[in-house]
Each structure stands twice: as C-alpha cells, then as structure tokens.
Design a protein around this motif. Structure first.
Motif, PDB file in Angstrom:
ATOM      1  N   GLY A 192      19.676  95.639  51.581  1.00 24.29           N
ATOM      2  CA  GLY A 192      18.420  95.327  52.241  1.00 24.29           C
ATOM      3  C   GLY A 192      17.219  95.677  51.381  1.00 24.29           C
ATOM      4  O   GLY A 192      17.325  96.402  50.381  1.00 24.29           O
ATOM      5  N   GLY A 193      16.051  95.173  51.781  1.00 25.24           N
ATOM      6  CA  GLY A 193      14.838  95.377  51.005  1.00 25.24           C
ATOM      7  C   GLY A 193      14.374  96.810  50.927  1.00 25.24           C
ATOM      8  O   GLY A 193      13.505  97.143  50.113  1.00 25.24           O
ATOM      9  N   ASP A 194      14.952  97.701  51.754  1.00 30.58           N
ATOM     10  CA  ASP A 194      14.616  99.125  51.686  1.00 30.58           C
ATOM     11  C   ASP A 194      15.749  99.947  51.082  1.00 30.58           C
ATOM     12  O   ASP A 194      15.713 101.174  51.103  1.00 30.58           O
ATOM     13  CB  ASP A 194      14.277  99.656  53.077  1.00 30.58           C
ATOM     14  CG  ASP A 194      15.425  99.468  54.070  1.00 30.58           C
ATOM     15  OD1 ASP A 194      16.480  98.917  53.669  1.00 30.58           O
ATOM     16  OD2 ASP A 194      15.264  99.852  55.243  1.00 30.58           O
ATOM     17  N   GLY A 195      16.775  99.273  50.543  1.00 33.04           N
ATOM     18  CA  GLY A 195      17.858  99.971  49.867  1.00 33.04           C
ATOM     19  C   GLY A 195      19.079 100.250  50.710  1.00 33.04           C
ATOM     20  O   GLY A 195      20.057 100.807  50.202  1.00 33.04           O
ATOM     21  N   HIS A 196      19.092  99.863  51.999  1.00 33.34           N
ATOM     22  CA  HIS A 196      20.270 100.130  52.821  1.00 33.34           C
ATOM     23  C   HIS A 196      21.338  99.066  52.576  1.00 33.34           C
ATOM     24  O   HIS A 196      21.030  97.923  52.230  1.00 33.34           O
ATOM     25  CB  HIS A 196      19.908 100.184  54.308  1.00 33.34           C
ATOM     26  CG  HIS A 196      19.653  98.842  54.918  1.00 33.34           C
ATOM     27  ND1 HIS A 196      18.434  98.182  54.811  1.00 33.34           N
ATOM     28  CD2 HIS A 196      20.463  98.011  55.638  1.00 33.34           C
ATOM     29  CE1 HIS A 196      18.501  97.024  55.437  1.00 33.34           C
ATOM     30  NE2 HIS A 196      19.716  96.890  55.944  1.00 33.34           N
ATOM     31  N   LEU A 197      22.597  99.447  52.745  1.00 34.33           N
ATOM     32  CA  LEU A 197      23.705  98.521  52.539  1.00 34.33           C
ATOM     33  C   LEU A 197      23.858  97.616  53.751  1.00 34.33           C
ATOM     34  O   LEU A 197      23.995  98.086  54.880  1.00 34.33           O
ATOM     35  CB  LEU A 197      25.005  99.292  52.300  1.00 34.33           C
ATOM     36  CG  LEU A 197      26.256  98.427  52.090  1.00 34.33           C
ATOM     37  CD1 LEU A 197      26.146  97.624  50.804  1.00 34.33           C
ATOM     38  CD2 LEU A 197      27.513  99.304  52.073  1.00 34.33           C
ATOM     39  N   VAL A 198      23.848  96.307  53.515  1.00 30.53           N
ATOM     40  CA  VAL A 198      24.076  95.332  54.581  1.00 30.53           C
ATOM     41  C   VAL A 198      25.554  94.981  54.663  1.00 30.53           C
ATOM     42  O   VAL A 198      26.143  94.953  55.741  1.00 30.53           O
ATOM     43  CB  VAL A 198      23.240  94.060  54.344  1.00 30.53           C
ATOM     44  CG1 VAL A 198      23.574  92.985  55.378  1.00 30.53           C
ATOM     45  CG2 VAL A 198      21.752  94.385  54.363  1.00 30.53           C
ATOM     46  N   ALA A 199      26.170  94.707  53.512  1.00 33.57           N
ATOM     47  CA  ALA A 199      27.585  94.343  53.495  1.00 33.57           C
ATOM     48  C   ALA A 199      28.166  94.644  52.129  1.00 33.57           C
ATOM     49  O   ALA A 199      27.480  94.552  51.108  1.00 33.57           O
ATOM     50  CB  ALA A 199      27.770  92.864  53.830  1.00 33.57           C
ATOM     51  N   SER A 200      29.448  95.003  52.124  1.00 36.49           N
ATOM     52  CA  SER A 200      30.201  95.219  50.895  1.00 36.49           C
ATOM     53  C   SER A 200      31.451  94.370  50.985  1.00 36.49           C
ATOM     54  O   SER A 200      32.242  94.514  51.922  1.00 36.49           O
ATOM     55  CB  SER A 200      30.565  96.700  50.746  1.00 36.49           C
ATOM     56  OG  SER A 200      31.407  96.905  49.628  1.00 36.49           O
ATOM     57  N   VAL A 201      31.630  93.446  50.034  1.00 42.20           N
ATOM     58  CA  VAL A 201      32.722  92.476  50.111  1.00 42.20           C
ATOM     59  C   VAL A 201      33.522  92.515  48.817  1.00 42.20           C
ATOM     60  O   VAL A 201      32.977  92.276  47.732  1.00 42.20           O
ATOM     61  CB  VAL A 201      32.182  91.049  50.345  1.00 42.20           C
ATOM     62  CG1 VAL A 201      33.337  90.053  50.428  1.00 42.20           C
ATOM     63  CG2 VAL A 201      31.329  90.990  51.605  1.00 42.20           C
ATOM     64  N   ALA A 202      34.808  92.818  48.932  1.00 40.71           N
ATOM     65  CA  ALA A 202      35.716  92.716  47.793  1.00 40.71           C
ATOM     66  C   ALA A 202      36.306  91.313  47.780  1.00 40.71           C
ATOM     67  O   ALA A 202      36.730  90.796  48.814  1.00 40.71           O
ATOM     68  CB  ALA A 202      36.828  93.755  47.905  1.00 40.71           C
ATOM     69  N   ASP A 203      36.280  90.664  46.620  1.00 42.38           N
ATOM     70  CA  ASP A 203      36.756  89.286  46.546  1.00 42.38           C
ATOM     71  C   ASP A 203      37.401  89.052  45.192  1.00 42.38           C
ATOM     72  O   ASP A 203      37.467  89.935  44.343  1.00 42.38           O
ATOM     73  CB  ASP A 203      35.603  88.301  46.781  1.00 42.38           C
ATOM     74  CG  ASP A 203      34.435  88.552  45.830  1.00 42.38           C
ATOM     75  OD1 ASP A 203      34.683  88.780  44.633  1.00 42.38           O
ATOM     76  OD2 ASP A 203      33.278  88.533  46.285  1.00 42.38           O
ATOM     77  N   GLY A 204      37.853  87.829  44.970  1.00 42.84           N
ATOM     78  CA  GLY A 204      38.438  87.481  43.686  1.00 42.84           C
ATOM     79  C   GLY A 204      37.390  87.421  42.588  1.00 42.84           C
ATOM     80  O   GLY A 204      36.201  87.233  42.837  1.00 42.84           O
ATOM     81  N   ASP A 205      37.831  87.574  41.365  1.00 35.42           N
ATOM     82  CA  ASP A 205      36.901  87.600  40.240  1.00 35.42           C
ATOM     83  C   ASP A 205      36.153  86.285  40.051  1.00 35.42           C
ATOM     84  O   ASP A 205      35.124  86.245  39.389  1.00 35.42           O
ATOM     85  CB  ASP A 205      37.659  87.934  38.950  1.00 35.42           C
ATOM     86  CG  ASP A 205      38.055  89.404  38.895  1.00 35.42           C
ATOM     87  OD1 ASP A 205      37.655  90.145  39.809  1.00 35.42           O
ATOM     88  OD2 ASP A 205      38.762  89.783  37.948  1.00 35.42           O
ATOM     89  N   GLU A 206      36.663  85.195  40.616  1.00 34.43           N
ATOM     90  CA  GLU A 206      36.054  83.898  40.375  1.00 34.43           C
ATOM     91  C   GLU A 206      34.939  83.555  41.363  1.00 34.43           C
ATOM     92  O   GLU A 206      34.325  82.507  41.274  1.00 34.43           O
ATOM     93  CB  GLU A 206      37.124  82.800  40.448  1.00 34.43           C
ATOM     94  CG  GLU A 206      38.256  82.982  39.456  1.00 34.43           C
ATOM     95  CD  GLU A 206      37.746  83.068  38.029  1.00 34.43           C
ATOM     96  OE1 GLU A 206      36.862  82.265  37.669  1.00 34.43           O
ATOM     97  OE2 GLU A 206      38.221  83.937  37.285  1.00 34.43           O
ATOM     98  N   THR A 207      34.663  84.415  42.337  1.00 31.57           N
ATOM     99  CA  THR A 207      33.675  84.100  43.358  1.00 31.57           C
ATOM    100  C   THR A 207      32.259  84.255  42.820  1.00 31.57           C
ATOM    101  O   THR A 207      31.928  85.252  42.180  1.00 31.57           O
ATOM    102  CB  THR A 207      33.862  85.005  44.586  1.00 31.57           C
ATOM    103  OG1 THR A 207      35.172  84.802  45.116  1.00 31.57           O
ATOM    104  CG2 THR A 207      32.839  84.686  45.665  1.00 31.57           C
TER     105      THR A 207
END
Length: 467
Positions: free
Chosen positions: A263-278
């Motif tokens: 977010g614009g104030d530094g808070h985490l909105v989402a953390s997504v682990a995905d494949g290297d090609e994304t």
C-alpha cells in the motif's frame, strides 16, 4: 353612334362608405411576434453554442493534467520538437515541471540535458560524475508534481536490455528547470527505483533472504516508510533486479517466484508466491494481475484486489490510457478464452459487472465513457453498464488511442493518424505523417510517454513530437 352609359352621381355631401380592408396574411399579422421569436431562437442558439464551447474548453482544461491526454488537436499536425536518439529515453518517463531530463555520453564525459517539453528548447546541459562509461545513457524519473518536482536520473548501457554494468547504481537528483544537482546517491547494481505520491521508492535486497522497499525524500533521503519482505525461498536473488511497478494507491514488488502488493503507506496488501514466468501489472482501482502463457495449456492469470482478495482467471489486462478516474470502482480486462471480449469487473469483490463482444486492442476512459479501439471499429460504451453509444467502422486496427478531450486520435502504429469526434464517432480528419515529416519510412508512431504529444520515431532513432 356613341354608346350611352348610365352614371349614378353621388352628391358631394353624401357619406362615403369604406369597403372592408383586405385581412392581412398570417405572416404579416404575426410579423412582430415572428421577428421576436427569431431573435430569441438566434439568441438561444448562440447561448447553446457558447455554452457548448465553454463546456468543451472546461473539459479540455480539466483533462490537461490527466497523463496521456494530448494537447488540443486542431485539424493538422506539425513538428513541435525533436530529440536525438541519445536523449530519446526521456519520453518514456515524462517531464518534471515541464522539462524532459535526459543524459548521454559525450566526448569528455557524461552530460545531462534539460529540454522544455512544450517547444523543445534546450534549457541547460550539466556534466556529471562519475562517468558511467561510453555508450551510456540516462533514465530520468520525475518525482513529485509542479514546481516541487525533481528529476532522479540513473545511467546504464543499452545493449538490447537495460544494463547497469558498474558495481553500483549512481543517482543524480536534479532541479529540472536549472539542472542544478541537488543530491547524489549510490545504490547497489540490482536496486530498482520508482516514484509514488511524491516519494522516491527504492527496492533492493535487505540481506541474503529478504527484499526491502523504502519510500524516501528524493533530495534528503529521509525515509517516509519501509517495507521488508518475509524470507524468500532460495534467497533474495541478489543478482536479479526486481520489478517495481507503481499502481493506484500502492506499488508492486516482483522478483522471480514472488509478488508483494504494498500500500501507499507501506503496509502489505498481498503476498503471492508464483512461478518464475509470471509477469505482474497494475489494473485500475488498486487491483493487480499476474499472467503467464502456458503453451498448449493456454493463458493463465491471477487477479489480486486492493483488499488482498485473489482469484484465478483466463483474462488479460486491458490498458486504459488515458484514464480520467471516472467509475473508480471498476477495472477492465479482456477474456482470452472468449476471443478477447471486453469484461468489466467490480474492484470491490471482483464480480463481473458486464461483458461485451467488443474485443479491444486499446481503450480510453473519459467522463464515464469507455472508448475502445478494435481490429475494425472504434466503439463508445457506457463504462458503468456496457451500453453502446456508437460504433464507427475503421479500415485498420486501432492499436493505440488517445484524446484531447474533444476528439479521439487513433493509429495502427504505422504512419496514418485518424481523428474522430467523441460525441458520435464521426471522422473529422486524417493525416499521413510521412507527408508531414517528408520521409518514406517511420520507425513507429504512438501516444506513448507522458508528453501530451503524438510521437514518431525515425529510422535513425530520432523522436519527433507532433501537435
């Protein structure tokens, strides 16, 4: 023999009896009323036309600050200015306080250059150190707005891919109107920078296992906020530069195998682990999309909303640019599984609001109307409902689309530019830029960058701005 006629004499004092006068025609009887009505009608038309013209002027003025909106189109295009190949990278980041700042290697060292974006006047040149070496050029990022904006420049070598070959990345923070260097900083080679809400964002490895994003004052370096990621499986990929993409109300930090929406104030909105090609990109309303081609398996994407909600999709991003921010709770995609059809989704819960068989290549959103360019038509749709206002057939794909607030300008990326009225899609005029630039060959034509001009590249790499 003369013929005798009987004549009745009237005595002089006998009263004369007048015959009734002929009744005036309807037009004559109402002439005064008609003249008055005509005067009123003319006055009304003048008022309506004046009001419409005033409305158009107000609309154009209001849109002038929207990124990607063109300077007023007046029926022709002329050369406004040119940038040599060495300084052409300035068009991608756009001006700071009305000045395009660029840099290039010259005999004797590395020089930054300030160019007035309105007319191409060269305002200043500034030699800087350390010299990044021969064939280097700068990428200069505007940070802030108006008179408080600065340009943050870094240099590298272009050999097909942007590369920083030195062990460190040097930043020069420059006053755009004068060229004065306000600050100079050194970052690791793999660091990446972006701008958000007047801050300079810097992404770099915090240690061997974590990434850090810090929002700082571009001049003083003072931190407004810092985000440090959780431990990254396999290390922080210290040899890879991260992808740092500003989105509405935040930023995306992407490294191979992982994405963080911050977010614009530094808070985490989402953390997504995905494949290297994304590859991840920002949508409207704070949403983000990660997508990858899966060969015969087709196209796969993941949508993350501003509250962190995520869902799988077969849709691809639709870049809406320019975008005046109307209908802020919607974002738009194209469905690869349905021939590229247009989809409008709610940014609140991701639900489909409407679908259309329009398959856009490009789109502009102004005043609640979504203008979409397809392979064979230009279409105006109500952004909230998907209702079609008008459709105009075109004889070439609309690869790029822009507006000045009164007209839509469309091009397939070659040499022809067609201009249409926004009210009904009627074609107003067309022009072939080869005639304007007196050349048989153009590299590309488009509305890229944030200069408010149509830009054309010549075979020698020169970029020409037209208005």
């Amino acid at each position: 023999m003369s013929t005798m006629r009987s004549v009745e004499l009237v005595e002089a004092d006998a009263p004369l009896v007048d015959e009734p006068a002929p009744r005036p025609s309807w037009l004559r009887r109402h002439a005064g009323w008609g003249a008055a009505a005509a005067a009123v009608l003319v006055a009304v038309l003048v008022v309506v036309q004046t009001s419409s013209a005033a409305h158009d002027r107000a609309r154009v003025a209001a849109l002038a600050t929207v990124p990607g909106v063109l300077a007023p189109l007046d029926g022709t295009l002329d050369v406004a200015w040119r940038l040599d190949f060495e300084h052409s990278s300035a068009i991608w980041s756009g001006p700071a306080d009305g000045v395009l700042v660029s840099g290039a290697s010259q005999q004797g060292g590395f020089v930054l250059l300030g160019t007035d974006v309105s007319d191409g006047t060269k305002l200043w040149t500034k030699p800087v150190t350390p010299d990044p070496g021969p064939n280097a050029w700068a990428w200069c990022l505007p940070v802030g707005t108006g008179a408080s904006a600065v340009a943050v420049c870094t240099a590298g070598n272009n050999s097909g891919l942007w590369q920083v070959t030195a062990p460190d990345r040097v930043l020069w923070v420059v006053a755009p109107r004068t060229g004065r260097v306000l600050a100079q900083r050194t970052l690791p080679m793999t660091a990446q920078i972006a701008a958000l809400d007047g801050h300079l964002l810097v992404a770099e490895p915090a240690d061997d296992d974590h990434w850090r994003v810090q929002a700082t004052d571009a001049v003083t370096g003072a931190a407004a906020w810092t985000y440090t990621s959780e431990r990254v499986e396999g290390g922080a990929h210290v040899l890879d530069s991260p992808q740092l993409t500003p989105v509405q109300d935040g930023v995306l930090l992407v490294v191979p195998g992982h994405m963080w929406s911050i977010g614009g104030d530094g808070h985490l909105v989402a953390s997504v682990a995905d494949g290297d090609e994304t590859w991840w990109t920002g949508l409207r309303a704070g949403a983000a999309m990660g997508f990858t081609e899966q060969g015969d398996a087709g196209y796969r994407s993941t949508v993350v909303l501003a509250d962190g909600t995520r869902f799988a999709s077969t849709e691809a991003e639709l870049t809406v640019y320019p975008d005046d921010g109307s209908d802020p709770d919607l974002f738009f995609t194209t469905d690869r599984a349905d021939g590229g059809s247009l989809v409008a989704r709610s940014a609140l819960d991701g639900s489909v609001v409407w679908r259309s068989d329009v398959a856009p290549n490009s789109a502009v959103l102004v005043g609640g109307t979504l203008y979409a360019g397809t392979s064979g038509a230009l279409v105006a749709l109500d952004a909230a409902s998907g209702d079609q206002w008008w459709r105009t057939a075109v004889d070439h794909p609309v690869a790029q689309l822009s507006t000045d607030g009164r007209y839509l300008a469309a091009t397939d990326g070659s040499s022809e530019v067609d201009v249409y009225g926004m009210r009904d899609g009627t074609r107003a005029w067309s022009i072939d830029l080869r005639d304007v630039l007196h050349t048989d060959t153009l590299g590309s034509v488009g509305f890229y960058g944030a200069t408010r001009f149509l830009l054309a590249s010549l075979p020698d790499g020169t970029v020409v701005a037209l208005r």
